[in-house]
Design an enzyme around this catalytic site. Sequence first.
Site, PDB file in Angstrom:
ATOM      1  N   GLU D  60       0.802  -1.222   0.000  1.00  0.00           N
ATOM      2  CA  GLU D  60       0.000   0.000   0.000  1.00  0.00           C
ATOM      3  C   GLU D  60       0.833   1.268   0.000  1.00  0.00           C
ATOM      4  O   GLU D  60       0.434   2.286  -0.578  1.00  0.00           O
ATOM      5  CB  GLU D  60      -0.966   0.007   1.191  1.00  0.00           C
ATOM      6  CG  GLU D  60      -2.206  -0.842   0.998  1.00  0.00           C
ATOM      7  CD  GLU D  60      -1.983  -2.329   1.224  1.00  0.00           C
ATOM      8  OE1 GLU D  60      -0.885  -2.689   1.699  1.00  0.00           O
ATOM      9  OE2 GLU D  60      -2.884  -3.138   0.942  1.00  0.00           O
ATOM     10  N   HIS D 129     -12.052  -4.716   7.850  1.00  0.00           N
ATOM     11  CA  HIS D 129     -12.618  -4.522   6.513  1.00  0.00           C
ATOM     12  C   HIS D 129     -13.807  -3.570   6.526  1.00  0.00           C
ATOM     13  O   HIS D 129     -14.511  -3.465   5.530  1.00  0.00           O
ATOM     14  CB  HIS D 129     -13.065  -5.863   5.927  1.00  0.00           C
ATOM     15  CG  HIS D 129     -11.940  -6.716   5.425  1.00  0.00           C
ATOM     16  ND1 HIS D 129     -11.040  -7.306   6.266  1.00  0.00           N
ATOM     17  CD2 HIS D 129     -11.557  -7.073   4.170  1.00  0.00           C
ATOM     18  CE1 HIS D 129     -10.168  -8.011   5.547  1.00  0.00           C
ATOM     19  NE2 HIS D 129     -10.453  -7.878   4.278  1.00  0.00           N
TER      20      HIS D 129
END
Lengths: 346, 346, 326, 326
Positions: D60, D129
């Site tokens: 990321e 999530h």
Amino acid sequence: MAEPLVFLNAAGACVRDLPDFARDGQTLKALYAAMVRTRRFDAKAVALQRTGRLGTYASSIGQEAISVGVASAMRAEDVFLPSFREHGGQLWRGVTLEELFLYWGGDERGNDFGGPRQDFPVCIPVASQYPHAAGVALAMQQKGSGGVAVAIGGDGSTSKGDFYEALNIVGIWQLPAVFVINNNAWAISVPRSQQSQAQKLSDKAIGTGLPGEQIDGNDVIAVRAATERALERARAGEGGTLIECLSYRLGDHTTADDASRYRDEEEVSPHWKEEPLIRLRAHLVEAHGWGKKDEEALLRACAEEVDAAAETYLATEPEPARAMFDHLYADLPPDIAAQAEEARDD
Amino acid sequence: MAEPLVFLNAAGACVRDLPDFARDGQTLKALYAAMVRTRRFDAKAVALQRTGRLGTYASSIGQEAISVGVASAMRAEDVFLPSFREHGGQLWRGVTLEELFLYWGGDERGNDFGGPRQDFPVCIPVASQYPHAAGVALAMQQKGSGGVAVAIGGDGSTSKGDFYEALNIVGIWQLPAVFVINNNAWAISVPRSQQSQAQKLSDKAIGTGLPGEQIDGNDVIAVRAATERALERARAGEGGTLIECLSYRLGDHTTADDASRYRDEEEVSPHWKEEPLIRLRAHLVEAHGWGKKDEEALLRACAEEVDAAAETYLATEPEPARAMFDHLYADLPPDIAAQAEEARDD
Amino acid sequence: MTDLNMIEAIRMALSRALEEDPDVVLFGEDIGIDGGVFRATDGLIQRYGSARVRDTPLSETVIAGMAVGAATQGLKPVAEIQFMGFLYSAIDQLANHAARLRNRTRGRLSCPMVLRAPFGGGIGAPEHHSESMEAMLAHIPGLRVVVPSTPARAYGLLLAAIQDPDPVVFLEPKRLYRATSEPVVDDGAALPIGDAARLREGGDLTLVSWGAMLKETHAAAEALAGEGIEAEVIDLSSLKPIDRRTIRASVEKTGRCLIVHEAPLTAGLGAEIAADLAEHCLTSLLAPVRRVTGYDTVMPYLRLEDRYMPSVGRILRAAHDMMEFA
Amino acid sequence: MTDLNMIEAIRMALSRALEEDPDVVLFGEDIGIDGGVFRATDGLIQRYGSARVRDTPLSETVIAGMAVGAATQGLKPVAEIQFMGFLYSAIDQLANHAARLRNRTRGRLSCPMVLRAPFGGGIGAPEHHSESMEAMLAHIPGLRVVVPSTPARAYGLLLAAIQDPDPVVFLEPKRLYRATSEPVVDDGAALPIGDAARLREGGDLTLVSWGAMLKETHAAAEALAGEGIEAEVIDLSSLKPIDRRTIRASVEKTGRCLIVHEAPLTAGLGAEIAADLAEHCLTSLLAPVRRVTGYDTVMPYLRLEDRYMPSVGRILRAAHDMMEFA
Ligand SMILES: Cc1ncc(C[n+]2csc(CCOP(=O)(O)OP(=O)(O)O)c2C)c(N)n1
Ligand SMILES: Cc1ncc(C[n+]2csc(CCOP(=O)(O)OP(=O)(O)O)c2C)c(N)n1
Ligand SMILES: [Mg+2]
Ligand SMILES: [Mg+2]
């Protein structure tokens, strides 16, 4: 390039002198049973998810040898820091089937292991367990506990900076930590070749001065042997090790994934011949008199145990809303305590 | 372990056949002049800081060969992404002395280079320039521009995940990028040995499948030669390279640092014999008739130019408060525009 | 009892913690032989050894993540991020792990770590060295965020942070490191985390601030007093949790609240205080709740830095507006 | 003109941008042959090739940082972070670079990148999530942060984000990905960023929300209408900048404002809106400004997730309190 360490090849033939532990039939049967139990748990978990009774689930089918092999080499006082695909290792360490079902069913109590109290729960943010392992190892080094921190992550996890920063400090501080890569050839849809141009993922150790080794991750004997060696080094104060275990993800990434979108059945099918249960069973049959009855009894026992655990899980009432707050802080600040009341009444 | 690439040893003797560019006296004199100019800029900047007329400043004394050598191998259409100690390279690329003074004097206009318009400004958050370089290289690859992204960072920067993630993707995507490590043996007070147990920092390339090379970073010829090779590879579509340049930080980390707190003069002094100017001057004297007059004229010219630039900088009025907002967005949102008014009037 | 500045008080607290608790371990960049770039750990490696005061490589992610791991196993890591501008790489570990480990294991594992970081501007540091992003941290459930405003409070709050059973981010207003000295007793006494401190009493206006901006806030209160306006000055001290009661009680008395912080306005922590008052003290409010803060722009380089920092003048203008509001 | 759900509308916008602008490049984890874990990029690699639709390794930091680098050189990177819970590693690049490159180079370099990320809960996803940490991003000067609430708005706002000359974080409320369909014209028309949308008119109460929580907000407005209480519903749409004028104008009319968001209360973005009203609309307020938000705790695992999400009941209770306030 050195060949990956292997003792039992895909056909179950010994291609190298077995280490001591692997000459003992009882030990091998225990490893085999643990893998079978894991696979049964996997199957049940997928079935429960498919019928809406479990959350998104990551099956470990075909990769049982890695975490079972690793965990079987560990001592109780070591600390295990698994990613989300290492059920076998958690079960070996003493996490119960019920706890695993609870966790994957979306209940935090599944992380409150009765068993290995210092082990970490499953780590979802990929690679973030490696820095934890460095910290756990620091505590062990500092306290002279003789323990070792053992983290597992996937091939994909080796692309994160976390992995690299952690491995680097394990090297500098000679921390008692072992990092195991479950290289199952895929990170969701991204194949190993797109994850790094490194020839071997174990080569990533070179840049940190640590020893790195690539082994056959479908051979539980190789996994355990390599882990044992690494643990010995760590306990002797010689620092960390990186172990890359070659395996293959036979199933979908998780129950939310459809692998047929990005890989062909032709790629997958040959790997079914290499998976870890077949070869160990063949060896047990040949060398330790494992028979059809033994196999059936084991399967039956696992099925019963797993089904019973699933029933217990399904019968477990969710926690009350207030539980969201009970363990947020040791002492809940007053304004949040008021929110806990609101949640209870909502 | 291969010896670091070197052409001119510390005494200025050629220990290896010189590359073509280094047989040309004009080229070598230009490199020498650039290093002398950089050193003069450094001295002036430190002096200004000590007298309260510049901000915290990172001197590059003793490491001029790295960024001058690297920049001299680059083309105009390449993009340079320097850390905070690569003044020589910036100057070679066309950033003016005034701009550098402005930057280090705390004025953003110092980043609005008249010269290499696509080059990045100095990067302060260590290692965060490497992902940028990957992105710049991606743009070059995508647009087929033939350019190469060249990032420099310190030995300390190789411990950050950013470095590793970026190097890894350069490998996978075969991006035209060159990462140069200015290994000056220290990261503030942390010696190279405490930064990583890797035998060589260039070994960090192995885990990403890229070629890595360690060279003598005090030999501007070696730096330029290695960079040229890496740039050729990149332009030929063969991907990235990691170059580790061995040098030594002769000065404090920055003007805010006092290196005597953590390293002994005895460690430092031998390195004064290895610094890059002495050896190139010796070679120029021996092989290209460089004389005392040439040297004096160069020193004088650099001093005058640097002093004049400093005067210009000191005479430059700070921007008005409103400038804080002028380039925040292409179109300033209305509520922030109101703040800009308030700032003007405060 | 000696007069200490804030950096000395912090060092004394760290030393005390190392002395009293063998599980306390310090790590970070340059905190060893260099004693930290601000000297917060000066002399500690000599006194407590390189196993307990450790220089890390340049790796903020691992500094934070290692603190998490170590904290779960009975160490008390006190980790340093050299400047808040380099703390972003640590947020993943703070938000995804440190702050939720106790909760997600239903109390089995906990994370009693401290992450120290100098923050804020006003010392003419290079870019990225003057950030005040405390609001981002204060939004993360499960964390505590503390900011001291004086040497004595730094000493007591840092000890509290180290004793806290949960993760604490301890932000040090570096503009105050050497600004003033005061007597600090090395008595090992922790100050409670979560309590705001009323530094000055007044009935006309409540000024809420924290860290270095209390300097300008105090100056403004002085100036207002000269005009006959009595301002109450509250040092928030704990940015998470916020001592809402103390602020509400003060505003119920004064009817006016002005919040001063250095961080950008939008989604800064001043918003939370103002929002709390808009919900809970609406009928007490005699004037709009005002915020005097850093602008919603990037902290400028040093030549314009002063123009960015909230000035006494801006505070006074807002206060006057509020007093004149009808 | 076909009925599309939000994921289809996003895909259509991405496809349009790829079609019209050769500089647009997509990258992220699993966005290629897999088409993204939510299928936002399904079919795009087949259509535009693997040079323009690229699978990244699991990194990321480099996804964000590479977007910065590419954006400075004339590409228009549209990068994806697979879930907002994994965006923390990208914050350093967003805050320290993307958001300030134009400013620190005085306009020489700019950073027209888009970072897309699904966010929010309500779909029973695994832990990490379901985060909603938009307030952290909205605090960063130099960024834009956008959240669509319907398929058509997703289409127009995403095109706007891609065309924007500055960095935009585009947060996709994943609970809405497949929740409803509506006609979406593929006309390439961008919606303006920075404008809130008034989705429903009413004179009694202003409800402000964004993303998925507009579902509960609408339901509450319906229920209130049944009782004769007319709520105005504002979709904030742009979380940075905030369309303060539209909200103020509405509250000046209704005298009441209730903000609904899924993120934790403390230092959430609702605070900014409430604070703005406490400063600029105090005299219009007929009742306290209320916030109905996620609690200040970690988003629970799926069994308790519903108990965390702000419910219609909670919104109604707050609205009733406000209507009865005197
Ligand atoms: C930091 C982070 N980014 C993205 C994800 C989403 N995600 C979950 S698993 C996964 C792939 C992991 O691949 P690998 O490490 O090889 O492990 P495997 O799933 O194959 O066991 C991704 C991208 C995540 N969990 N964490
Ligand atoms: C991410 C980050 N962490 C910490 C710092 C503070 N800092 C500035 S320079 C430096 C040391 C850098 O060492 P190295 O990379 O070897 O470069 P050198 O200064 O030796 O040129 C540190 C820790 C920073 N700028 N960025
Ligand atoms: Mg994998
Ligand atoms: Mg260095």
